[in-house]
Motif scaffolding. Structure first.
Motif, PDB file in Angstrom:
ATOM      1  N   SER A  43      -7.471  -2.113   5.180  1.00 54.75           N
ATOM      2  CA  SER A  43      -7.839  -2.108   6.590  1.00 54.75           C
ATOM      3  C   SER A  43      -8.293  -0.693   6.965  1.00 54.75           C
ATOM      4  CB  SER A  43      -6.670  -2.571   7.465  1.00 54.75           C
ATOM      5  OG  SER A  43      -7.100  -2.763   8.807  1.00 54.75           O
ATOM      6  N   PHE A  44      -8.320  -0.384   8.257  1.00 55.75           N
ATOM      7  CA  PHE A  44      -8.747   0.937   8.715  1.00 55.75           C
ATOM      8  C   PHE A  44      -8.394   1.069  10.190  1.00 55.75           C
ATOM      9  CE2 PHE A  44     -12.139  -1.904   9.902  1.00 55.75           C
ATOM     10  CZ  PHE A  44     -12.607  -1.422  11.108  1.00 55.75           C
ATOM     11  N   THR A  45      -8.589   2.260  10.721  1.00 52.25           N
ATOM     12  CA  THR A  45      -8.575   2.454  12.167  1.00 52.25           C
ATOM     13  C   THR A  45      -9.447   3.652  12.501  1.00 52.25           C
ATOM     14  OG1 THR A  45      -7.155   2.461  14.128  1.00 52.25           O
ATOM     15  CG2 THR A  45      -6.614   4.058  12.411  1.00 52.25           C
ATOM     16  N   ILE A  46      -9.995   3.668  13.723  1.00 60.36           N
ATOM     17  CA  ILE A  46     -10.842   4.773  14.195  1.00 60.36           C
ATOM     18  C   ILE A  46     -10.479   5.090  15.642  1.00 60.36           C
ATOM     19  CG2 ILE A  46     -13.177   5.667  14.419  1.00 60.36           C
ATOM     20  CD1 ILE A  46     -14.184   3.462  12.648  1.00 60.36           C
ATOM     21  N   LYS A  76       0.829  -1.205   0.000  1.00 57.93           N
ATOM     22  CA  LYS A  76       0.000   0.000   0.000  1.00 57.93           C
ATOM     23  C   LYS A  76       0.865   1.258   0.000  1.00 57.93           C
ATOM     24  CE  LYS A  76      -3.735  -2.383   0.014  1.00 57.93           C
ATOM     25  NZ  LYS A  76      -4.575  -2.414  -1.195  1.00 57.93           N
ATOM     26  N   LYS A  77       0.350   2.312  -0.636  1.00 61.46           N
ATOM     27  CA  LYS A  77       1.097   3.562  -0.733  1.00 61.46           C
ATOM     28  C   LYS A  77       0.342   4.769  -0.186  1.00 61.46           C
ATOM     29  CE  LYS A  77       3.784   2.124  -4.802  1.00 61.46           C
ATOM     30  NZ  LYS A  77       4.129   2.438  -6.223  1.00 61.46           N
ATOM     31  N   THR A  78      -0.962   4.617   0.038  1.00 53.90           N
ATOM     32  CA  THR A  78      -1.752   5.759   0.514  1.00 53.90           C
ATOM     33  C   THR A  78      -2.664   5.359   1.664  1.00 53.90           C
ATOM     34  OG1 THR A  78      -3.389   5.313  -1.230  1.00 53.90           O
ATOM     35  CG2 THR A  78      -1.763   7.037  -1.658  1.00 53.90           C
ATOM     36  N   VAL A  79      -3.003   6.344   2.502  1.00 58.62           N
ATOM     37  CA  VAL A  79      -3.951   6.188   3.599  1.00 58.62           C
ATOM     38  C   VAL A  79      -4.886   7.386   3.563  1.00 58.62           C
ATOM     39  CG1 VAL A  79      -2.262   7.252   5.176  1.00 58.62           C
ATOM     40  CG2 VAL A  79      -4.238   6.045   6.114  1.00 58.62           C
ATOM     41  N   GLU A  86      -3.925   3.575  -8.758  1.00 57.35           N
ATOM     42  CA  GLU A  86      -3.944   4.288  -7.477  1.00 57.35           C
ATOM     43  C   GLU A  86      -4.904   3.609  -6.496  1.00 57.35           C
ATOM     44  OE1 GLU A  86      -2.661   7.170 -10.650  1.00 57.35           O
ATOM     45  OE2 GLU A  86      -4.200   5.618 -10.445  1.00 57.35           O
ATOM     46  N   ALA A  87      -6.023   3.080  -7.015  1.00 59.24           N
ATOM     47  CA  ALA A  87      -6.977   2.375  -6.153  1.00 59.24           C
ATOM     48  C   ALA A  87      -6.354   1.119  -5.558  1.00 59.24           C
ATOM     49  CB  ALA A  87      -8.236   2.018  -6.939  1.00 59.24           C
ATOM     50  N   GLY A  88      -5.526   0.463  -6.326  1.00 64.05           N
ATOM     51  CA  GLY A  88      -4.906  -0.773  -5.865  1.00 64.05           C
ATOM     52  C   GLY A  88      -3.942  -0.594  -4.717  1.00 64.05           C
ATOM     53  N   VAL A  89      -3.435   0.644  -4.528  1.00 62.57           N
ATOM     54  CA  VAL A  89      -2.474   0.875  -3.440  1.00 62.57           C
ATOM     55  C   VAL A  89      -3.079   1.713  -2.308  1.00 62.57           C
ATOM     56  CG1 VAL A  89      -0.465   0.613  -4.921  1.00 62.57           C
ATOM     57  CG2 VAL A  89      -1.490   2.884  -4.651  1.00 62.57           C
ATOM     58  N   MET A  90      -4.406   1.903  -2.323  1.00 63.70           N
ATOM     59  CA  MET A  90      -5.073   2.593  -1.217  1.00 63.70           C
ATOM     60  C   MET A  90      -5.233   1.634  -0.038  1.00 63.70           C
ATOM     61  SD  MET A  90      -6.777   4.630   0.709  1.00 63.70           S
ATOM     62  CE  MET A  90      -6.436   6.096  -0.217  1.00 63.70           C
ATOM     63  N   GLY A  91      -4.723   2.024   1.128  1.00 66.80           N
ATOM     64  CA  GLY A  91      -4.760   1.138   2.287  1.00 66.80           C
ATOM     65  C   GLY A  91      -6.058   1.164   3.062  1.00 66.80           C
ATOM     66  N   GLY A  92      -6.856   2.242   2.889  1.00 69.05           N
ATOM     67  CA  GLY A  92      -8.099   2.356   3.642  1.00 69.05           C
ATOM     68  C   GLY A  92      -8.072   3.580   4.545  1.00 69.05           C
ATOM     69  N   PRO A  93      -9.167   3.841   5.259  1.00 73.65           N
ATOM     70  CA  PRO A  93      -9.280   5.072   6.045  1.00 73.65           C
ATOM     71  C   PRO A  93      -8.664   4.983   7.443  1.00 73.65           C
ATOM     72  CG  PRO A  93     -11.352   3.886   6.105  1.00 73.65           C
ATOM     73  CD  PRO A  93     -10.443   3.111   5.190  1.00 73.65           C
ATOM     74  N   ALA A  94      -8.135   6.118   7.895  1.00 74.20           N
ATOM     75  CA  ALA A  94      -7.729   6.311   9.285  1.00 74.20           C
ATOM     76  C   ALA A  94      -8.563   7.479   9.799  1.00 74.20           C
ATOM     77  CB  ALA A  94      -6.242   6.604   9.383  1.00 74.20           C
ATOM     78  N   VAL A  95      -9.471   7.215  10.705  1.00 71.12           N
ATOM     79  CA  VAL A  95     -10.513   8.173  11.067  1.00 71.12           C
ATOM     80  C   VAL A  95     -10.317   8.694  12.491  1.00 71.12           C
ATOM     81  CG1 VAL A  95     -13.005   8.532  11.251  1.00 71.12           C
ATOM     82  CG2 VAL A  95     -12.100   6.897   9.576  1.00 71.12           C
ATOM     83  N   LEU A 115     -18.714  -2.241  -6.618  1.00 75.82           N
ATOM     84  CA  LEU A 115     -17.815  -1.659  -7.613  1.00 75.82           C
ATOM     85  C   LEU A 115     -16.541  -1.139  -6.957  1.00 75.82           C
ATOM     86  CD1 LEU A 115     -17.384  -0.791 -10.564  1.00 75.82           C
ATOM     87  CD2 LEU A 115     -18.594   1.333 -10.024  1.00 75.82           C
ATOM     88  N   GLN A 116     -16.700  -0.400  -5.869  1.00 81.41           N
ATOM     89  CA  GLN A 116     -15.518   0.121  -5.180  1.00 81.41           C
ATOM     90  C   GLN A 116     -14.617  -1.015  -4.700  1.00 81.41           C
ATOM     91  OE1 GLN A 116     -15.648   1.873  -1.088  1.00 81.41           O
ATOM     92  NE2 GLN A 116     -14.900   3.728  -2.092  1.00 81.41           N
ATOM     93  N   ASN A 117     -15.242  -2.103  -4.249  1.00 81.12           N
ATOM     94  CA  ASN A 117     -14.457  -3.225  -3.744  1.00 81.12           C
ATOM     95  C   ASN A 117     -13.664  -3.928  -4.840  1.00 81.12           C
ATOM     96  OD1 ASN A 117     -13.976  -4.886  -1.222  1.00 81.12           O
ATOM     97  ND2 ASN A 117     -14.577  -6.488  -2.670  1.00 81.12           N
ATOM     98  N   GLN A 118     -14.095  -3.789  -6.085  1.00 72.43           N
ATOM     99  CA  GLN A 118     -13.337  -4.378  -7.189  1.00 72.43           C
ATOM    100  C   GLN A 118     -11.992  -3.686  -7.367  1.00 72.43           C
ATOM    101  OE1 GLN A 118     -15.757  -4.207 -10.727  1.00 72.43           O
ATOM    102  NE2 GLN A 118     -17.423  -5.401  -9.824  1.00 72.43           N
ATOM    103  N   TYR A 119     -11.945  -2.401  -7.004  1.00 77.20           N
ATOM    104  CA  TYR A 119     -10.728  -1.619  -7.209  1.00 77.20           C
ATOM    105  C   TYR A 119      -9.935  -1.433  -5.912  1.00 77.20           C
ATOM    106  CZ  TYR A 119     -12.630  -0.573 -11.817  1.00 77.20           C
ATOM    107  OH  TYR A 119     -13.122  -0.689 -13.094  1.00 77.20           O
ATOM    108  N   ILE A 120     -10.641  -1.243  -4.787  1.00 80.76           N
ATOM    109  CA  ILE A 120      -9.986  -1.173  -3.474  1.00 80.76           C
ATOM    110  C   ILE A 120     -10.421  -2.426  -2.726  1.00 80.76           C
ATOM    111  CG2 ILE A 120      -9.576   0.219  -1.417  1.00 80.76           C
ATOM    112  CD1 ILE A 120     -10.666   2.621  -2.892  1.00 80.76           C
ATOM    113  N   LYS A 121      -9.702  -3.479  -2.909  1.00 77.20           N
ATOM    114  CA  LYS A 121     -10.142  -4.809  -2.482  1.00 77.20           C
ATOM    115  C   LYS A 121     -10.223  -4.938  -0.952  1.00 77.20           C
ATOM    116  CE  LYS A 121      -8.530  -7.287  -6.583  1.00 77.20           C
ATOM    117  NZ  LYS A 121      -8.353  -6.063  -7.393  1.00 77.20           N
TER     118      LYS A 121
END
Length: 721
Positions: free
Chosen positions: A435-438, A285-288, A377-386, A424-430
């Motif tokens: 993952s995520f954190t809150i 992953k490259k982005t958060v 870019e979607a493939g390297v998105m790690g998910g949200p940090a909230v 659809l989003q899950n096809q690109y950001i699997k």
């Protein structure tokens, strides 16, 4: 110039086609120049509206006020563009900030055209709802002015002009003896429809790009480049700013570097551990995606540095401000104070004005096109940090008959869109790779003991997870002996539930419950599972609870085989209103939802702190869910990642990652996911019994009358002393 002027004054359909034709053969520089020309022409025309008396008299005040607001937006655009924003005093910034939001502040909202009740009283239901929508949509220009998005400025200015032009044409026709001097409602609705349809592609791409591209760095630059000790930086976003944001920012500057680092480290380490616990590779992953409330920039700045060491760049987008992004009381992105939550509640279903199957298809196509253009870019998105906030005065909405409401058919279309968009989003950001954190902190509105409560929440967020891990393992070992769990309320609480557990075929290596410590859901303190639906039944009742910033009194939900069969609350006078409130805001227009999660919260420290400071009604679900058993309706905790094997610290695999609904993904993915997950907690003082029933019908109590009675959990009760 002349050609575009002619196009601009033409009908909406002709103008659209002409502009599209021009843009197909233009360079990017030429497109930018055309957009500047459109902007200049629109502003020039709008500046003339207040001096004109051409449209029907009863609508003149509306158009004058809309024109004045758009001209304010033009001045704001110039204010930002020439750098004045960064040179003026704090007092001048505060005056300008109030001017931007003055119209919808609670003390002015009763006479605002953005208030559907006022607009409907002035113009009738159909016309009033549509003109209230236009008024609300123009407010999206605030964000556009600060982010210097010319497109977003132009399209909204032209929307106002198209509506106004329709009124002028109606007057001309009336002068020729045709009908009354007001346009047909359907003509105006079509203008709004094509405004949404035409610009969905551009707006969707920008939203997806904001999620995926670090170079969309409007907020990042404010965080990293501003002097955070100079409170003026809060006004650089264009968000509404109150004492909450100012005092939060000042309190953050008063904290030691060590404390700020501890807050940021807990947040970013939780994110990293989420990948490790979920058996997911963070190195690819490259982005958060960072989401936060204004005032916490000092912590977020440190978090950005921490993420950089992990190899992740931040993406930060603004919470929704228009019809394309969706308005809601519960904000998602970066945001300031909410000037009026009733305004957002009134406009959350504005799409009822034009939603149809063609528009749903259009939205999905635009979304797919955006993700396809940005699939790498979607493939390297790690998910949200909230980073969530809590402590604001609880919001009790008014259910207005004058506000737009989705029809039954539109509700089904909305559900269809949400389901397909999630897939659809899950096809690109699997899901199996992200993952995520809150984490959550209080704001000053929580009360006079704000600083003390803030320090207490820092302590709760950084509790020793190893101590909880051991205690929770004792609970899990007992739960794994059971075939179902009984949960019963006490006092006024009428809960009586049977939660069916999955069968463990190899108890030495398998478990039903995840031992959740300080990873994705901070703070520590729960064990959870995805129940088997067949056999899960009964009633869930809580006397008072806040879900997604909305209050529910005596919420009661009935289950049969794990699916909701009935529901009500006591918020409103009529049963019809109560049921609609829950269907809209808990079921999100679905006819039913499954129990996606059953959990036992173990953070008695958080529970006692809430009681000590009298803030039970202000605690976010993130902390509240750790203060008693809770039940989520909607998707499971493993949604879209069921195939990824997950293990507890003791090495056992958590096998309860699916239920009978999520398994439908193998047949029809559209039936497997609901794209919602709402936790409802029974607080300890309403909990009479939580017991495990084994295959031999032995009943093993875990909690009795709000206290843990299971051997190995004695330490959890110490907080109550």
């Amino acid at each position: 110039m002349l050609f575009y002027t002619q196009v601009h004054m033409a009908s909406a359909d002709i103008r659209r086609k002409a502009i599209e034709s021009m843009q197909e053969i233009m360079t990017e520089t030429e497109k930018t120049e055309l957009e500047k020309e459109r902007f200049a022409l629109a502003m020039e025309r709008i500046s003339q509206i207040p001096q004109e008396k051409k449209c029907a008299q009863e609508y003149r005040d509306y158009f004058n006020r809309m024109a004045e607001f758009v001209l304010l937006m033009k001045r704001t655009w110039d204010f930002v563009k020439d750098g004045s924003l960064y040179r003026v005093t704090l007092e001048e910034l505060q005056k300008h900030n109030k001017e931007l939001y003055e119209d919808i502040l609670p003390e002015n909202y009763e006479r605002s055209y953005a208030n559907p009740t006022y607009a409907v009283n002035c113009f009738g239901k159909e016309m009033g709802q549509l003109l209230a929508f236009v008024s609300a949509e123009l407010r999206g220009m605030i964000a556009a002015a600060y982010e210097q998005s010319l497109t977003d400025m132009v399209i909204r200015a032209e929307l106002l002009l198209e509506i106004y032009q329709a009124f002028l044409c109606a007057v001309e026709e009336a002068e020729e003896g045709q009908d009354r001097p007001v346009p047909d409602y359907e003509e105006l609705r079509q203008i709004a429809y094509w405004y949404v349809s035409d610009y969905y592609e551009t707006e969707t791409y920008e939203r997806v790009a904001g999620l995926l591209l670090p170079q969309k760095d409007f907020a990042t630059r404010i965080i990293m480049e501003s002097d955070l000790s100079d409170i003026r930086y809060l006004y650089y976003y264009g968000e509404y700013v109150t004492e909450n944001e100012i005092r939060t920012a000042r309190h953050m500057t008063e904290l030691s570097e060590e404390t700020t680092r501890l807050m940021a480290d807990t947040y970013t380490e939780g994110y990293r551990i989420g990948f490790a616990v979920g058996n997911k590779d963070i190195s690819i992953k490259k982005t958060v995606n960072i989401r936060y409330c204004l005032g916490f920039e000092r912590m977020i700045k440190q978090a950005i540095k921490n993420f950089d060491q992990i190899g992740l760049k931040p993406t930060i987008y603004r919470a929704g401000t228009n019809i394309f992004q969706g308005r809601n009381v519960n904000k998602n992105g970066f945001f300031g104070a909410n000037p009026n939550k009733q305004f957002d509640y009134d406009h959350k279903e504005d799409q009822a004005l034009f939603l149809d199957s063609a528009l749903v298809q259009r939205k999905l196509e635009c979304m797919q096109n955006a993700y396809e253009q940005l699939k790498e870019e979607a493939g390297v998105m790690g998910g949200p940090a909230v980073l969530e906030i809590f402590g604001e005065t609880p919001f009790v909405p008014q259910n207005k008959e004058t506000a737009c409401k989705l029809t039954d058919k539109q509700q089904k279309l909305s559900v269809e869109y949400t389901s397909k968009a999630g897939t659809l989003q899950n096809q690109y950001i699997k899901g199996e790779e992200r993952s995520f954190t809150i984490i959550a902190f209080p704001v000053p509105e929580i009360g006079a003991q704000y600083e003390e409560i803030f320090d207490e929440i820092i302590r709760i967020n950084t509790l020793d997870y190893k101590r909880y891990q051991s205690i929770q393992q004792s609970i899990i070992d007992t739960l794994d002996k059971g075939k179902y769990v009984l949960v019963k309320g006490m006092g006024e609480n009428r809960t009586n539930l049977k939660i069916q557990l999955h069968t463990l075929h190899n108890p030495e290596k398998e478990t039903n419950f995840e031992n959740c410590v300080a990873d994705v859901n901070i703070p520590v303190g729960e064990v959870f599972t995805s129940p088997q639906l067949a056999g899960t039944e009964g009633i869930l009742h809580v006397t008072r609870v806040f879900l997604n910033e909305l209050e529910y009194k005596n919420i009661s939900i009935q289950f049969k085989d794990g699916m909701i069969t009935d529901y009500t609350c006591s918020n409103f006078e009529t049963e019809e209103e109560n049921r609609k409130y829950i269907k809209d805001n808990v079921l999100f227009h679905h006819d039913t939802l499954p129990i996606g999660e059953f959990a036992i919260g173990t953070n008695t420290t958080a529970y006692v702190a809430a009681r000590k400071y009298g803030i039970e009604d202000k605690m976010p679900i993130l902390i509240a869910e750790k203060t008693g058993p809770h039940f989520a309706v909607g998707d499971t905790c493993y949604s879209h990642a069921e195939e990824v094997k997950v293990y507890n610290p003791d090495g056992k695999e958590i096998i309860a990652r699916d239920n009978e609904v999520s398994l439908l993904r193998n047949e029809d993915i559209g039936k497997a996911y609901f794209n919602c997950h709402t936790d409802i907690t029974i607080p300890y003082d309403e909990l009479g019994e939580l017991s495990v029933v084994t295959g031999e019908n032995q009943v093993i109590p875990v909690i009795i009358e709000g206290r843990f009675v299971l051997e190995g959990c004695e330490e959890l009760n110490k907080a109550f002393v």
